[in-house]
Design a protein around this motif. Sequence first.
Motif, PDB file in Angstrom:
ATOM      1  N   ARG A  17      10.595  -5.075   5.935  1.00 30.08           N
ATOM      2  CA  ARG A  17      11.524  -4.348   5.066  1.00 30.08           C
ATOM      3  C   ARG A  17      12.927  -4.813   5.415  1.00 30.08           C
ATOM      4  O   ARG A  17      13.388  -4.600   6.536  1.00 30.08           O
ATOM      5  CB  ARG A  17      11.371  -2.844   5.267  1.00 30.08           C
ATOM      6  CG  ARG A  17      10.056  -2.364   4.705  1.00 30.08           C
ATOM      7  CD  ARG A  17       9.746  -0.933   5.071  1.00 30.08           C
ATOM      8  NE  ARG A  17       8.514  -0.571   4.406  1.00 30.08           N
ATOM      9  CZ  ARG A  17       8.453   0.123   3.262  1.00 30.08           C
ATOM     10  NH1 ARG A  17       9.550   0.544   2.696  1.00 30.08           N
ATOM     11  NH2 ARG A  17       7.300   0.393   2.715  1.00 30.08           N
ATOM     12  N   CYS A  29       9.946   5.259  -0.061  1.00 28.89           N
ATOM     13  CA  CYS A  29      11.193   4.870  -0.697  1.00 28.89           C
ATOM     14  C   CYS A  29      12.343   5.407   0.154  1.00 28.89           C
ATOM     15  O   CYS A  29      12.130   6.006   1.192  1.00 28.89           O
ATOM     16  CB  CYS A  29      11.269   5.412  -2.116  1.00 28.89           C
ATOM     17  SG  CYS A  29      11.361   7.182  -2.185  1.00 28.89           S
ATOM     18  N   GLY A  30      13.574   5.160  -0.319  1.00 23.42           N
ATOM     19  CA  GLY A  30      14.729   5.494   0.500  1.00 23.42           C
ATOM     20  C   GLY A  30      14.717   6.939   0.969  1.00 23.42           C
ATOM     21  O   GLY A  30      14.457   7.856   0.208  1.00 23.42           O
ATOM     22  N   GLU A  33      22.471  -6.346   7.487  1.00 24.16           N
ATOM     23  CA  GLU A  33      21.123  -6.582   6.957  1.00 24.16           C
ATOM     24  C   GLU A  33      20.147  -6.391   8.111  1.00 24.16           C
ATOM     25  O   GLU A  33      20.222  -7.091   9.121  1.00 24.16           O
ATOM     26  CB  GLU A  33      21.002  -7.984   6.382  1.00 24.16           C
ATOM     27  CG  GLU A  33      19.698  -8.155   5.634  1.00 24.16           C
ATOM     28  CD  GLU A  33      19.639  -9.485   4.895  1.00 24.16           C
ATOM     29  OE1 GLU A  33      19.879  -9.490   3.673  1.00 24.16           O
ATOM     30  OE2 GLU A  33      19.354 -10.500   5.543  1.00 24.16           O
ATOM     31  N   ILE A  82      21.587   0.825   1.205  1.00 26.98           N
ATOM     32  CA  ILE A  82      22.085   0.382  -0.098  1.00 26.98           C
ATOM     33  C   ILE A  82      20.969  -0.273  -0.910  1.00 26.98           C
ATOM     34  O   ILE A  82      20.816  -0.015  -2.087  1.00 26.98           O
ATOM     35  CB  ILE A  82      23.274  -0.577   0.108  1.00 26.98           C
ATOM     36  CG1 ILE A  82      24.425   0.218   0.747  1.00 26.98           C
ATOM     37  CG2 ILE A  82      23.725  -1.214  -1.203  1.00 26.98           C
ATOM     38  CD1 ILE A  82      25.439  -0.619   1.454  1.00 26.98           C
ATOM     39  N   GLU A  83      20.226  -1.132  -0.283  1.00 22.02           N
ATOM     40  CA  GLU A  83      19.071  -1.704  -0.990  1.00 22.02           C
ATOM     41  C   GLU A  83      18.008  -2.116   0.012  1.00 22.02           C
ATOM     42  O   GLU A  83      18.288  -2.268   1.209  1.00 22.02           O
ATOM     43  CB  GLU A  83      19.494  -2.902  -1.858  1.00 22.02           C
ATOM     44  CG  GLU A  83      19.999  -4.095  -1.076  1.00 22.02           C
ATOM     45  CD  GLU A  83      20.241  -5.314  -1.967  1.00 22.02           C
ATOM     46  OE1 GLU A  83      20.992  -5.175  -2.940  1.00 22.02           O
ATOM     47  OE2 GLU A  83      19.667  -6.373  -1.664  1.00 22.02           O
ATOM     48  N   GLU A  84      16.806  -2.331  -0.491  1.00 21.05           N
ATOM     49  CA  GLU A  84      15.703  -2.704   0.391  1.00 21.05           C
ATOM     50  C   GLU A  84      14.802  -3.695  -0.328  1.00 21.05           C
ATOM     51  O   GLU A  84      14.457  -3.510  -1.491  1.00 21.05           O
ATOM     52  CB  GLU A  84      14.900  -1.463   0.783  1.00 21.05           C
ATOM     53  CG  GLU A  84      13.768  -1.762   1.739  1.00 21.05           C
ATOM     54  CD  GLU A  84      12.976  -0.523   2.151  1.00 21.05           C
ATOM     55  OE1 GLU A  84      12.779  -0.325   3.337  1.00 21.05           O
ATOM     56  OE2 GLU A  84      12.551   0.225   1.250  1.00 21.05           O
ATOM     57  N   ARG A  85      14.468  -4.783   0.385  1.00 22.09           N
ATOM     58  CA  ARG A  85      13.478  -5.735  -0.139  1.00 22.09           C
ATOM     59  C   ARG A  85      12.251  -5.650   0.756  1.00 22.09           C
ATOM     60  O   ARG A  85      12.372  -5.464   1.970  1.00 22.09           O
ATOM     61  CB  ARG A  85      14.022  -7.169  -0.063  1.00 22.09           C
ATOM     62  CG  ARG A  85      15.063  -7.481  -1.123  1.00 22.09           C
ATOM     63  CD  ARG A  85      15.552  -8.906  -0.961  1.00 22.09           C
ATOM     64  NE  ARG A  85      16.341  -9.081   0.248  1.00 22.09           N
ATOM     65  CZ  ARG A  85      16.170 -10.071   1.127  1.00 22.09           C
ATOM     66  NH1 ARG A  85      15.226 -10.960   0.952  1.00 22.09           N
ATOM     67  NH2 ARG A  85      16.945 -10.178   2.184  1.00 22.09           N
ATOM     68  N   VAL A  93      16.591  -4.330   4.878  1.00 22.31           N
ATOM     69  CA  VAL A  93      17.416  -3.217   4.407  1.00 22.31           C
ATOM     70  C   VAL A  93      18.885  -3.591   4.527  1.00 22.31           C
ATOM     71  O   VAL A  93      19.306  -4.163   5.520  1.00 22.31           O
ATOM     72  CB  VAL A  93      17.148  -1.968   5.282  1.00 22.31           C
ATOM     73  CG1 VAL A  93      18.041  -0.815   4.858  1.00 22.31           C
ATOM     74  CG2 VAL A  93      15.697  -1.562   5.210  1.00 22.31           C
ATOM     75  N   LYS A  94      19.633  -3.293   3.484  1.00 20.31           N
ATOM     76  CA  LYS A  94      21.079  -3.473   3.549  1.00 20.31           C
ATOM     77  C   LYS A  94      21.686  -2.089   3.744  1.00 20.31           C
ATOM     78  O   LYS A  94      21.444  -1.191   2.923  1.00 20.31           O
ATOM     79  CB  LYS A  94      21.567  -4.085   2.235  1.00 20.31           C
ATOM     80  CG  LYS A  94      22.759  -5.008   2.398  1.00 20.31           C
ATOM     81  CD  LYS A  94      23.200  -5.545   1.066  1.00 20.31           C
ATOM     82  CE  LYS A  94      22.503  -6.849   0.705  1.00 20.31           C
ATOM     83  NZ  LYS A  94      23.010  -7.397  -0.578  1.00 20.31           N
TER      84      LYS A  94
END
Lengths: 254, 335
Positions: A170, B82-83, A160, B196-199, A172-173
């Motif tokens: 931000r 975005c990604g 993370e 994989i994901e983003e907050r 990010v994983k």
Amino acid sequence: MEIYVCFKALPDFEQVFPDDWNQFTLGTDLDYAGRILGSFDESALEIGLRLKDKLLFSGEAARCTALTLSRRLPAFISRSLFAAGFDEVVQLDADVEFNPEETARLLSDFLKSAPPGMVLAGLQAGFADSGAVPALIACRLGLPFFSCVESIEPLDGMAEIKRSVDSEYRIVKARPPFVAAVGNSPVSTLRAATLRHQLSCGNKKPKALPADSAPPISALHFQARDERRETTMLPAESSADAAIMILKALGGFS
Amino acid sequence: MKLALAAFPSAHLEKSIRRLWGLALGLNADKCSLWLPSASDVGNLRVPSGISHIWAGPETASAANCEAGFVANCEAGFATNCGGFAIKCAIWMEHLAKMEGVDIVLAESGAASSESAIRLSYRLGFSAVSGLVDVSLFNGMPCAKMRAASSHLDLFRPIEKNQVLIARPSKIYSGNFDSFAPIRILPMPDVEADFIEERILPRSKASSLEDAQLLLVGGRGIKGPAAFKRLQEIAGKLGGAAGLTRAAAINGWGPMELVVGQSGIAASPKACVVFGASGAAAFMAGVEDSERLIAVNNDPDAPIFSKSDYGIIADAPSAIERLEEILSDADKGCG
């Protein structure tokens, strides 16, 4: 997990004689000023060690290597890196300044042979503070790249990554391997090693490897910066006077 | 020589273009296009007459002055940042650079834009020249002027073909933008996200420091977080913003995102008051573009005094405390 942290020991620019700035060339020897770690590099080094600690704590294998491209790595810096917990310090024997492509080429050529889990680096380092090297390493290695990193936490085989970008965090994983450039992080200093650790790594030496660097970029010119202004000293006998003087100096703003 | 300006802003598009255009004028390009991979609503964008045309991402497909024949395959739902945004932009720009035979790309620095520009330089085999603050003539040759050695030096590197220049100019071109350039649309490539994901969470608005007209900065001489909190309150009352030196932030007296200096924010306010900082070059890089610089320090030999317009020898935390009292009294109508 193999964690590599790229760093550079820089001259302590604040200790350089002003005359040396006035006649600075690529060949000017600033070694007398002493060498220090750049602030972002120091954060990256500590973040690398914290990652290693957490991985080991959770039962995963982890090794941390500090990697530098420099002919000038003072013994006290390599000793403090070993004492802080680095398993290895690798010194690529070349001095490359003001050429981020060449720096990235030499570092990534080494990293290709070492397949890393993570590569960390300070967002900017070196004389020119180009900020280009970490992204170029990612390009050369074909790895994902994350800039402006504040912290990295291991997370079930992933990581993370907390980035501070403009007015946002931000989170990010991502799955290693990747390259991360550490920016203004609250983790700002390399840990102090205990005396026991300092003594136990007394004989460890950096692994010096030859590096075949290209000739420096020609046609670079340097000029000492003159930041002096015509200063008016405002008298202040007390802190109240000082406050009033500040308001006066601010003029229209107060 | 063909030049392309790459601007990536979300909010201050005109400001970005003005920054880049000020530098572009020094390059004497034969032809100059403007690339806006992430800008939205550029239909009414006025640009300098030297811009031959604009390339934009698909969000601008509805722009009124889109050039016929240059809109195709617009990708729906494209979101900026975005990604894989930097990679998408790099591929997008690479396509344009090759298609138009661009010799030099001049991009504004920023988290995503710098990465895109560096990736672009790698993809094109160009040199990445970053940290450019100005274009100067050196021995009659246009050179990228950059800061080096923690701002002790100016470094000049000749500007040549096959370079991606990544600029952080402090000056803004103030001339008229009175032209509309034809807009051409190029769809973004489809690139998978590299995570994989983003907050996304909000944080302190460091950008308010960059735009502040009045900046108050606390150094290690403010001696603790209480004085920094006071500085923030004073700044609020005076309509300004407060930041701190890296040394003070490392001590935990304020957040890292408010660090002013080479490793943080470079501001160019109309007035800046620096409390309790010695004036190391790396810090001065963040405040040297202030129109009026005022230093408060209890050490009469502090180097910052010779770099300031006004110097006041005083204990910084006490001066801050008194300043706050004076302003509070004024608020109450008794000052």
